[in-house]
Design a protein around this motif. Structure first.
Motif, PDB file in Angstrom:
ATOM      1  N   ALA A 212       0.639  -0.822   0.212  1.00 39.11           N
ATOM      2  CA  ALA A 212      -0.374   0.001  -0.092  1.00 39.11           C
ATOM      3  C   ALA A 212       0.767   1.959  -0.294  1.00 39.11           C
ATOM      4  N   CYS A 213       1.829   1.491   0.538  1.00 39.16           N
ATOM      5  CA  CYS A 213       2.860   2.320   0.722  1.00 39.16           C
ATOM      6  C   CYS A 213       3.482   2.881  -0.572  1.00 39.16           C
ATOM      7  N   ASP A 214       3.927   1.246  -1.567  1.00 42.85           N
ATOM      8  CA  ASP A 214       4.465   1.936  -2.510  1.00 42.85           C
ATOM      9  C   ASP A 214       3.650   2.289  -3.749  1.00 42.85           C
ATOM     10  N   TRP A 215       2.483   1.905  -3.240  1.00 42.38           N
ATOM     11  CA  TRP A 215       1.106   2.626  -4.109  1.00 42.38           C
ATOM     12  C   TRP A 215       1.297   4.454  -4.125  1.00 42.38           C
ATOM     13  N   SER A 216       1.274   4.047  -2.626  1.00 44.41           N
ATOM     14  CA  SER A 216       1.057   5.271  -3.028  1.00 44.41           C
ATOM     15  C   SER A 216       2.503   6.464  -3.439  1.00 44.41           C
ATOM     16  N   ILE A 217       3.348   6.228  -3.408  1.00 45.45           N
ATOM     17  CA  ILE A 217       4.459   6.585  -3.743  1.00 45.45           C
ATOM     18  C   ILE A 217       4.186   6.954  -4.932  1.00 45.45           C
ATOM     19  N   ALA A 218       3.756   5.730  -5.448  1.00 44.54           N
ATOM     20  CA  ALA A 218       4.525   5.302  -7.324  1.00 44.54           C
ATOM     21  C   ALA A 218       3.032   7.230  -7.490  1.00 44.54           C
ATOM     22  N   ILE A 219       1.847   6.895  -7.450  1.00 40.40           N
ATOM     23  CA  ILE A 219       0.745   8.407  -7.191  1.00 40.40           C
ATOM     24  C   ILE A 219       1.350   9.245  -6.828  1.00 40.40           C
ATOM     25  N   GLY A 220       2.343   9.417  -5.371  1.00 41.46           N
ATOM     26  CA  GLY A 220       2.903  11.080  -5.153  1.00 41.46           C
ATOM     27  C   GLY A 220       1.330  11.564  -4.555  1.00 41.46           C
ATOM     28  N   LEU A 221       0.980  10.654  -3.630  1.00 43.11           N
ATOM     29  CA  LEU A 221      -0.097  10.966  -2.588  1.00 43.11           C
ATOM     30  C   LEU A 221       0.385  10.356  -1.193  1.00 43.11           C
ATOM     31  N   PRO A 222       0.460  10.819  -0.438  1.00 48.48           N
ATOM     32  CA  PRO A 222       1.381  10.421   0.737  1.00 48.48           C
ATOM     33  C   PRO A 222       0.057  10.533   1.840  1.00 48.48           C
ATOM     34  N   GLU A 223      -0.995  11.065   1.872  1.00 49.23           N
ATOM     35  CA  GLU A 223      -1.170  11.340   2.976  1.00 49.23           C
ATOM     36  C   GLU A 223      -2.256  10.524   3.939  1.00 49.23           C
ATOM     37  N   THR A 224      -2.731   9.316   3.709  1.00 53.96           N
ATOM     38  CA  THR A 224      -3.185   7.944   3.381  1.00 53.96           C
ATOM     39  C   THR A 224      -1.865   7.054   4.352  1.00 53.96           C
ATOM     40  N   ALA A 225      -1.215   7.157   3.705  1.00 54.38           N
ATOM     41  CA  ALA A 225      -0.078   6.195   3.516  1.00 54.38           C
ATOM     42  C   ALA A 225       0.508   6.722   5.025  1.00 54.38           C
ATOM     43  N   LEU A 226       0.529   7.881   5.128  1.00 55.24           N
ATOM     44  CA  LEU A 226       1.688   8.405   6.205  1.00 55.24           C
ATOM     45  C   LEU A 226       0.537   8.395   7.731  1.00 55.24           C
ATOM     46  N   SER A 227      -0.353   8.082   7.641  1.00 56.86           N
ATOM     47  CA  SER A 227      -1.368   8.144   8.935  1.00 56.86           C
ATOM     48  C   SER A 227      -1.526   6.630   8.802  1.00 56.86           C
ATOM     49  N   LEU A 228      -1.842   5.377   7.707  1.00 57.70           N
ATOM     50  CA  LEU A 228      -1.602   4.280   8.314  1.00 57.70           C
ATOM     51  C   LEU A 228      -0.224   3.556   9.103  1.00 57.70           C
ATOM     52  N   LEU A 229       1.092   4.352   8.630  1.00 61.71           N
ATOM     53  CA  LEU A 229       1.680   4.216   9.474  1.00 61.71           C
ATOM     54  C   LEU A 229       1.915   4.987  11.027  1.00 61.71           C
TER      55      LEU A 229
END
Length: 784
Positions: free
Chosen positions: A384-401
Motif C-alpha cells: 500500500a505504501c509503494d502505491w502511495s509513493i507511485a502516485i505521489g499521494l502520501p497522506e493516507t499511507a502516512l496516517s496508516l504508518l
C-alpha cells in the motif's frame, strides 16, 4: 457387453514419476476406505499424473478393470454416452457394471462437473463394487466423497521434490545438464518462484536446452512468455503455462472472474473482511463476495492458507496472481482497486489506534488480534505504501504508518518500512497536515533509533518535534519528547517528557516515559530509581491489560534483580514476561526474556539450561533477521562455551560478535579471551580471532548451534586487551575506583579538577563497556 474384465486401459507413463511418495501412500490408504476420491488442485499441479500412478498402484485391488476416461474436451449433455462408449457398453451403465470390482478414473471433470456428480451418485448407489477416482479443479460434492487437495511439490531445499523434478526433466532435455555449486541454489530459487507447480517446473526445465538456469531465474518476471515451449503432443491446455491458467479462467462465472482479478490487488494474503472491503463493487455486491470466494477456493484458484487472528487467510499462487494482474490491468479497475486496498488497511490501522486511545480500556485479546493481524499483513502494508509513493499521494499511507506506530517500533521485525517512510516524507505534498508530517518524522526517528543510527534518529526527532510544536500538536510533542529523552538522556528532557505524558492523560505515553526513566537509572547504576520506574510501568500496564507493556516491565525488573544478585527474583520476572508473550510475535522482548533466562542459568552454573535458552534466543533472532540481536546472542554463546571449556569456539564467537557490531572488544570480551590465552596461547587466540572476525552472521550462528568451524585459517590478529585500551592515567583512576574513592577524592589524590576526574571515569566506563563504578572495581580486582 462390458469388455474390461482383467483389463486396464491406463496409458504407459511417458517419463519418470518424481516425488509424492508420501502422498501416494496416503491416497492408497484412502482408496481402501472410500469409494469416491476426488483429487482437487489448480491447473498444472499434477492431478492427472498422480491419478494415473495411483490407479496403477491400486489396480490389482480392482479385478473388474481400471478405466481412464478423459473429460477435458467434453461438452455438456455428452457425459453418459461418452462414458458408455469408452467402456464399450451399449445398454445401461449401472446394469452392465453391476457388482464388478472396478475402478473408474474420471479425469478433468470441471467442464461437466454437475453431470459428473450425478453420474457418480447413480453408479455408486447401484454398483457396490465400483470405486471412482476423479480429478477436478473443484469437488464433485457427492455423498461419501473424500476430497484430497493435491499440494504443490515441496520446495524446501536442494533435495526437495521440485528440484528433483527439475533435474530429471532438464537432463532429458539436455543430457549433459547437471547441478553445480553455482546452479543448485538457483534451481531451488526457481522452483520456489514457480510455487512448486509441476507443469511450470517441467516447462522451465525444458528451456535449459537454450537458456542457463540463471537466465531462467532472471526472466521469470515474464513467466507466461518464458514458459511457452511445451511438448507438441501434450493437451493444448498444457503446452504453455498461460494455456493452463487460461483454461481454468474460461470455466469461471462472470462474478468469479471479477473476484479473481480483483484479489490480485493483494500482494501476499488477505482476510474475508479485506476482500469484502476491497473487491466488492460493480458486478459483485459485498454480500456475494463470500459465496464467490468459496467457489474460487473449491476450484483451487484461491488457496486457504491457515488462520490469522481468528480469521481465515487466503492467497493466490504466484502464477495465478500474475495472470490475475494481467486481467486486472486490462479491466481498467486497477487504480480504484489499489485505492480501496490502501483505504481498507488505513481503516484497520485507525481501528487499532482507537483501541489504545486514552480511556478505551480495551481488553488484551482485542489488542492481541490486531498485533497478529498486522504481523500477517505486513507485506500488504508495504505494498500500500509503494502505491502511495507511485502516485505521489502520501497522506493516507502516512496516517496508516503513524496509527501503527506502537506495532512498528515494538515489533522488532524487518518490515523495510524505514526506506518507504523516507520516500513518503520526501514527496513534500503541501496538502499533508503538518501534525501528521511531524508525527511521521518522529516515527522515522524511532525506526532509526531501533536500527542504531543515533545521528539520523536525533535529527528526525528534533525536526518532527518542531513541526508538532508549530501547530500545538500535544500528542506529537509528547511522543517526540519521550524519544528525544531516550536519545539524549538529559534529565530536563526526561522530566519534560513525564510532564507532557501525564498532562495528556495517555497512560501508554506515561508508561513509555516511566520506562525511559527506569532504563537510564539502570544504565547509570541507580538501581532503586530503576526499580521504582519499572514498577510504575508494570502497574500502569496491568491496569491497561497490556501484556506487551507488562512484559517490558518484567524484563526491566529482572535486570535490576540480576544486578543486585537476586537470581530467583530475576528468573521469576523473566518467566512472567515470557508467559505474557506466548501468543504474539513481539520478538525482541521474547528474545530478551530467553536470553535473560540463559544468563540467570549461567550465573547459577546450570550450563544445560543456559544452552537451551541461548539456543532459543539465537534461533529466533536469526529467523527474524535481527542482526544486532544475533551479535548480542553470539557474545552470550561465547561466554557459555568458555564456561564449558571450549575456548576455541569461545574466541571465534566473541570475535564474530564484535565484528558484527563494528565495535572494539570490551570487558565481557576480555572475560572470554583471558582464559583462552591461558589455555591456548596468544598465537592461537590471534589466529582464531581473525577467523571469527571474518565469519558471516550465518557462519557464526552455525558455529554456535552446530559447532561448524571455519575451513581456512587466516593471518593471526591479536585482539586488543582491556589493559591496553586504557591510558596510563585511566588505569590509575580505575585502581582508585577499586579502592572505593569518589570522583572528588580521586581529584584530590591526583591533584586534578573533579570535572576532569568525572570525564576520565566516563571514558573508562565507555571503553570497558560498563555502566557502574562497581563493575570497574570488580574488573580491576579480577585483573590483578
Amino acid at each position: 457387453m462390458l469388455r474390461f474384465a482383467d483389463f486396464s486401459d491406463l496409458p504407459a507413463e511417458p517419463n519418470a514419476f518424481v516425488g509424492r511418495e508420501s502422498d501416494l501412500d496416503e491416497l492408497a490408504h484412502l482408496m481402501r476406505v472410500s469409494r469416491a476420491v476426488t483429487l482437487c488442485g489448480a491447473g498444472g499441479i499434477g492431478k492427472t499424473r498422480l491419478a494415473m500412478r495411483l490407479a496403477a498402484r491400486v489396480g490389482p485391488d480392482h479385478p473388474g478393470g481400471v478405466w481412464l476416461i478423459e473429460l477435458a474436451d467434453l461438452e455438456k449433455g455428452e457425459l453418459r454416452g461418452y462414458v458408455a462408449a469408452a467402456l464399450g457398453i451399449a445398454g445401461d451403465l449401472a446394469e452392465s457394471i453391476a457388482g464388478r470390482r472396478a475402478l473408474l478414473v474420471l479425469d478433468n471433470c470441471e467442464p461437466v462437473i454437475g453431470e459428473c456428480a450425478e453420474l457418480c451418485r447413480d453408479l455408486l448407489c447401484a454398483c457396490p463394487g465400483l470405486t471412482v477416482l476423479a480429478t477436478s479443479r473443484e469437488p464433485l460434492r457427492v455423498p461419501g466423497e473424500t476430497v484430497w487437495r493435491v499440494p504443490p511439490l515441496s520446495v524446501d531445499g536442494e533435495d526437495s521434490e521440485a528440484v528433483r523434478l527439475f533435474v530429471a526433466r532438464a537432463t532429458a532435455a539436455r543430457p549433459d545438464f547437471e547441478l553445480t555449486d553455482e546452479s543448485r541454489p538457483l534451481v531451488t530459487e526457481l522452483c520456489q518462484a514457480l510455487d512448486g507447480l509441476p507443469l511450470a517446473i517441467e516447462l522451465a526445465a525444458a528451456m535449459v536446452r537454450v537458456l542457463s538456469v540463471r537466465q531462467l531465474v532472471e526472466r521469470l518476471d515474464d513467466r507466461f512468455r518464458l514458459l511457452a515451449g511445451g511438448a507438441r503432443t501434450a493437451p493444448a491446455r498444457h503446452r504453455t503455462l498461460r494455456a493452463a491458467v487460461d483454461w481454468s479462467y474460461r470455466l469461471l462465472s462472470p462474478q468469479e472472474r471479477l473476484l479473481l482479478r480483483r484479489t490480485a490487488a493483494f500482494r501476499s494474503s488477505w482476510t474475508l473482511d479485506l476482500a469484502e472491503a476491497v473487491c466488492s463493487g460493480p458486478g459483485l455486491p459485498e454480500e456475494d463476495v463470500l459465496l464467490r470466494l468459496c467457489d474460487l477456493v473449491d476450484k483451487s484458484l484461491v488457496a486457504l492458507d491457515g488462520e490469522i487472528a481468528g480469521q481465515a487467510r487466503y492467497r493466490l499462487l504466484e502464477t495465478v496472481r500474475d495472470y490475475a494482474l494481467e486481467q486486472l490491468a486490462e479491466s481498467g479497475e486497477e487504480t480504484e482497486l489499489r485505492r480501496r486496498h490502501l483505504t481498507a488497511l488505513a481503516a484497520m490501522a485507525s481501528g487499532f489506534k482507537e483501541t489504545i486511545a486514552p480511556g478505551a480500556r480495551t481488553s488484551w485479546p482485542v489488542i492481541e488480534r490486531y498485533v497478529n493481524l498486522f504481523d500477517a499483513l505486513k507485506v500488504e502494508v508495504g505494498s500500500a505504501c509503494d502505491w502511495s509513493i507511485a502516485i505521489g499521494l502520501p497522506e493516507t499511507a502516512l496516517s496508516l504508518l503513524t496509527d501503527l506506530r506502537y506495532l512498528l517500533v515494538a515489533s522488532g521485525r524487518k518490515l523495510d518500512l524505514a526506506e518507504r517512510l523516507d520516500r513518503l516524507l520526501a514527496l513534500g505534498v503541501p496538502q499533508v497536515r503538518t501534525a501528521l508530517r511531524g508525527q511521521a518524522t518522529i516515527l522515522r526517528g524511532e525506526l532509526a533509533l531501533a536500527a542504531g543510527d543515533l545521528e539520523l534518529a536525533t535529527w528526525c526527532t528534533r525536526a518532527g518535534l518542531d513541526l508538532c510544536r508549530s501547530v500545538d500538536d500535544a500528542y506529537g510533542e509528547a511522543v517526540g519528547t519521550i524519544v528525544l529523552a531516550q536519545l539524549t538522556g538529559k534529565l530536563d528532557t526526561l522530566a519534560r517528557a513525564l510532564e507532557l505524558a501525564r498532562s495528556s492523560g495517555d497512560l501508554i505515553l506515561e508508561s513509555l516515559a516511566q520506562g525511559t526513566r527506569a532504563q537510564f537509572g539502570l544504565h547509570h547504576g541507580r538501581l532503586r530509581e530503576a526499580q521504582r520506574g519499572f514498577e510504575e510501568v508494570l502497574a500502569i500496564n496491568e491496569g491497561l491489560d497490556n501484556h506487551v507493556g507488562q512484559s517490558y516491565a518484567h524484563i526491566g525488573l529482572a535486570q535490576v534483580a540480576r544486578r543486585c544478585g537476586d537470581l530467583p527474583t530475576a528468573k521469576r520476572h523473566y518467566e512472567s514476561g515470557l508467559s505474557l508473550l506466548r501468543h504474539v510475535d513481539a520478538r525482541q522482548q521474547i528474545v530478551s526474556c530467553l536470553a535473560g533466562l540463559g544468563k540467570v542459568a549461567l550465573d547459577q552454573g546450570d550450563l544445560a539450561e543456559a544452552r537451551a535458552r541461548f539456543t532459543e534466543a539465537l534461533v529466533l533472532s536469526r529467523d527474524a533477521g535481527l542482526r544486532a540481536g544475533i551479535a548480542r546472542r553470539l557474545e552470550e554463546w561465547a561466554i557459555l562455551v568458555s564456561a564449558e571449556g571450549d575456548h576455541r569456539r569461545a574466541v571465534l564467537l566473541a570475535a564474530a560478535s564484535v565484528a558484527l557490531r563494528s565495535r572494539q572488544p570490551d570487558a565481557r570480551t576480555e572475560d572470554v579471551l583471558r582464559p583462552a590465552r591461558a589455555g591456548l596461547g596468544e598465537a592461537v587466540v590471534g589466529m582464531l580471532w581473525a577467523e571469527g572476525a571474518g565469519m558471516t552472521a550465518e557462519q557464526a550462528v552455525a558455529c554456535a548451534l552446530d559447532g561448524a568451524l571455519p575451513e581456512r585459517p587466516m593471518e593471526p590478529v591479536v585482539p586488543v586487551s582491556q589493559d591496553s585500551r586504557l591510558t596510563t592515567r585511566e588505569r590509575e583512576i580505575a585502581e582508585l575506583i577499586a579502592r572505593g574513592l569518589s570522583n572528588r577524592a580521586i581529584a584530590d589524590e591526583l591533584v586534578i579538577s573533579p570535572a576532569t576526574a568525572a570525564r576520565h571515569v566516563a571514558n573508562i566506563l565507555s571503553k570497558l563497556g560498563f555502566s557502574t563504578r562497581t563493575q570497574i572495581a570488580a574488573w580491576v580486582i579480577e585483573s590483578r
